[in-house]
Design a protein around this motif. Sequence first.
Motif, PDB file in Angstrom:
ATOM      1  N   MET A   1      49.498  70.425  44.105  1.00  0.00           N
ATOM      2  CA  MET A   1      50.204  69.897  42.932  1.00  0.00           C
ATOM      3  C   MET A   1      49.631  68.548  42.509  1.00  0.00           C
ATOM      4  SD  MET A   1      52.492  70.633  40.762  1.00  0.00           S
ATOM      5  CE  MET A   1      53.504  69.886  39.511  1.00  0.00           C
ATOM      6  N   ASN A   2      49.263  67.735  43.529  1.00  0.00           N
ATOM      7  CA  ASN A   2      48.709  66.423  43.224  1.00  0.00           C
ATOM      8  C   ASN A   2      47.381  66.549  42.489  1.00  0.00           C
ATOM      9  OD1 ASN A   2      48.709  63.460  43.515  1.00  0.00           O
ATOM     10  ND2 ASN A   2      46.930  63.824  44.818  1.00  0.00           N
ATOM     11  N   ASN A   3      46.581  67.566  42.876  1.00  0.00           N
ATOM     12  CA  ASN A   3      45.303  67.791  42.192  1.00  0.00           C
ATOM     13  C   ASN A   3      45.518  68.162  40.731  1.00  0.00           C
ATOM     14  OD1 ASN A   3      43.680  67.236  44.407  1.00  0.00           O
ATOM     15  ND2 ASN A   3      43.641  69.356  45.094  1.00  0.00           N
ATOM     16  N   PHE A   4      46.546  68.986  40.470  1.00  0.00           N
ATOM     17  CA  PHE A   4      46.840  69.366  39.087  1.00  0.00           C
ATOM     18  C   PHE A   4      47.256  68.142  38.271  1.00  0.00           C
ATOM     19  CE2 PHE A   4      49.864  70.480  35.753  1.00  0.00           C
ATOM     20  CZ  PHE A   4      49.093  71.351  34.996  1.00  0.00           C
ATOM     21  N   ILE A   5      48.103  67.298  38.855  1.00  0.00           N
ATOM     22  CA  ILE A   5      48.561  66.097  38.152  1.00  0.00           C
ATOM     23  C   ILE A   5      47.383  65.172  37.852  1.00  0.00           C
ATOM     24  CG2 ILE A   5      49.957  63.996  38.352  1.00  0.00           C
ATOM     25  CD1 ILE A   5      51.962  65.644  39.985  1.00  0.00           C
ATOM     26  N   LEU A   6      46.510  64.987  38.839  1.00  0.00           N
ATOM     27  CA  LEU A   6      45.343  64.128  38.626  1.00  0.00           C
ATOM     28  C   LEU A   6      44.394  64.740  37.586  1.00  0.00           C
ATOM     29  CD1 LEU A   6      44.455  62.894  42.234  1.00  0.00           C
ATOM     30  CD2 LEU A   6      45.302  61.530  40.323  1.00  0.00           C
ATOM     31  N   GLY A   7      44.234  66.064  37.632  1.00  0.00           N
ATOM     32  CA  GLY A   7      43.391  66.726  36.645  1.00  0.00           C
ATOM     33  C   GLY A   7      43.943  66.580  35.244  1.00  0.00           C
ATOM     34  N   PHE A   8      45.259  66.734  35.129  1.00  0.00           N
ATOM     35  CA  PHE A   8      45.907  66.561  33.824  1.00  0.00           C
ATOM     36  C   PHE A   8      45.762  65.128  33.332  1.00  0.00           C
ATOM     37  CE2 PHE A   8      49.851  65.214  31.630  1.00  0.00           C
ATOM     38  CZ  PHE A   8      49.666  65.913  30.448  1.00  0.00           C
ATOM     39  N   LYS A   9      45.973  64.158  34.215  1.00  0.00           N
ATOM     40  CA  LYS A   9      45.847  62.753  33.829  1.00  0.00           C
ATOM     41  C   LYS A   9      44.402  62.414  33.447  1.00  0.00           C
ATOM     42  CE  LYS A   9      47.856  59.638  36.377  1.00  0.00           C
ATOM     43  NZ  LYS A   9      48.267  58.892  37.610  1.00  0.00           N
ATOM     44  N   PHE A  10      43.456  63.015  34.159  1.00  0.00           N
ATOM     45  CA  PHE A  10      42.045  62.786  33.839  1.00  0.00           C
ATOM     46  C   PHE A  10      41.728  63.308  32.438  1.00  0.00           C
ATOM     47  CE2 PHE A  10      37.413  63.554  35.440  1.00  0.00           C
ATOM     48  CZ  PHE A  10      36.989  62.470  34.671  1.00  0.00           C
ATOM     49  N   ALA A  11      42.211  64.511  32.142  1.00  0.00           N
ATOM     50  CA  ALA A  11      42.003  65.081  30.806  1.00  0.00           C
ATOM     51  C   ALA A  11      42.666  64.212  29.745  1.00  0.00           C
ATOM     52  CB  ALA A  11      42.568  66.504  30.755  1.00  0.00           C
ATOM     53  N   LEU A  12      43.860  63.740  30.041  1.00  0.00           N
ATOM     54  CA  LEU A  12      44.600  62.910  29.090  1.00  0.00           C
ATOM     55  C   LEU A  12      43.864  61.606  28.819  1.00  0.00           C
ATOM     56  CD1 LEU A  12      47.396  63.411  27.709  1.00  0.00           C
ATOM     57  CD2 LEU A  12      48.383  61.897  29.430  1.00  0.00           C
ATOM     58  N   SER A  13      43.299  61.021  29.867  1.00  0.00           N
ATOM     59  CA  SER A  13      42.610  59.733  29.710  1.00  0.00           C
ATOM     60  C   SER A  13      41.255  59.895  29.038  1.00  0.00           C
ATOM     61  CB  SER A  13      42.422  59.059  31.072  1.00  0.00           C
ATOM     62  OG  SER A  13      41.521  59.808  31.883  1.00  0.00           O
ATOM     63  N   TYR A  14      40.607  61.043  29.256  1.00  0.00           N
ATOM     64  CA  TYR A  14      39.249  61.250  28.750  1.00  0.00           C
ATOM     65  C   TYR A  14      39.239  61.740  27.309  1.00  0.00           C
ATOM     66  CZ  TYR A  14      34.252  62.278  29.221  1.00  0.00           C
ATOM     67  OH  TYR A  14      32.885  62.280  29.075  1.00  0.00           O
ATOM     68  N   PHE A  15      40.209  62.568  26.948  1.00  0.00           N
ATOM     69  CA  PHE A  15      40.175  63.228  25.653  1.00  0.00           C
ATOM     70  C   PHE A  15      41.260  62.769  24.683  1.00  0.00           C
ATOM     71  CE2 PHE A  15      38.144  66.302  28.533  1.00  0.00           C
ATOM     72  CZ  PHE A  15      36.930  66.442  27.891  1.00  0.00           C
ATOM     73  N   THR A  16      42.045  61.765  25.056  1.00  0.00           N
ATOM     74  CA  THR A  16      43.035  61.211  24.138  1.00  0.00           C
ATOM     75  C   THR A  16      43.041  59.696  24.293  1.00  0.00           C
ATOM     76  OG1 THR A  16      45.035  61.065  25.554  1.00  0.00           O
ATOM     77  CG2 THR A  16      44.467  63.234  24.671  1.00  0.00           C
ATOM     78  N   ILE A  17      43.780  59.039  23.404  1.00  0.00           N
ATOM     79  CA  ILE A  17      43.927  57.591  23.519  1.00  0.00           C
ATOM     80  C   ILE A  17      45.253  57.225  24.178  1.00  0.00           C
ATOM     81  CG2 ILE A  17      42.481  57.174  21.487  1.00  0.00           C
ATOM     82  CD1 ILE A  17      45.118  56.544  19.953  1.00  0.00           C
ATOM     83  N   LEU A  18      45.989  58.232  24.666  1.00  0.00           N
ATOM     84  CA  LEU A  18      47.267  57.970  25.316  1.00  0.00           C
ATOM     85  C   LEU A  18      47.031  57.219  26.624  1.00  0.00           C
ATOM     86  CD1 LEU A  18      48.993  61.428  24.721  1.00  0.00           C
ATOM     87  CD2 LEU A  18      49.234  59.331  23.375  1.00  0.00           C
ATOM     88  N   PRO A  19      47.848  56.216  26.915  1.00  0.00           N
ATOM     89  CA  PRO A  19      47.623  55.380  28.108  1.00  0.00           C
ATOM     90  C   PRO A  19      47.890  56.136  29.405  1.00  0.00           C
ATOM     91  CG  PRO A  19      49.707  54.805  27.054  1.00  0.00           C
ATOM     92  CD  PRO A  19      49.019  55.767  26.128  1.00  0.00           C
TER      93      PRO A  19
END
Length: 245
Positions: A1-19
């Motif tokens: 689950m932690n890997n999924f959360i980190l993967g999601f956060k990585f995508a969010l940080s890389y492909f959006t401007i959301l903090p």
Amino acid sequence: MNNFILGFKFALSYFTILPVKFKEDDDLSKKEILSFMLFSLPLLGLILGFITLVLYHLLADLSWFGATICAVSYMILYGFIHTEAIIDVVDAIYAKHSGKDAYEVIKEPTIGAMGVLYAFAFFTLKIAGIVYLFLNGYLLEFVSIIVISRLMLLFVIKNFEFKSSFVNQLKDSLSTNIFLSAIIVFTLANIILIGFSAITLTFFAFIFSYLIALFIKKNVGFLNGDALGTILELSELFLIIIILN
């Protein structure tokens, strides 16, 4: 689950401007995290889409002006990262036609006149298309489009070779199970949003994305991250035209 959360956060940080914040000991290079990062791309489409719809709900009384603000805001939310890719790809195409090294040109920080003109033309068409969607009530269709366009990136990454160490790293991490799971999960999500027409849109998007990838590879000589951004943007414009036609 932690890997999924980190993967999601990585995508969010890389492909959006959301903090997004990470811990110092977070290792984002792990294969599992990169795999979930790719799985999260269509999810980002859902998130950005619904943020844009909330904004449109607040600005709906402004009619076309409110819709224009929302259309531009959507592109701002992903930092124009994919739109900028169009400039690099067009510059590389013209460079190759002129006998220059397309790879060197696409990596240059400067931009050419042709790239700017093509990007401006695309930007105008995309904004007009999104405004037209909003004013004609195709709100959930808009969300579906930006989910499908990001799903297409997984398809292209899975099926093509790239001249990019980062994209190749993503390709190596994208297992068949994750790829198929993303297709099933987000196609079902789109069916919930707009009905079974989502299957038709996804089918056409697969064909169009494949053809665009072939076109870029033939005219540039390779595919990289900029090619992926261009495919995403052109796919969205193509799907907008399909819905409005």
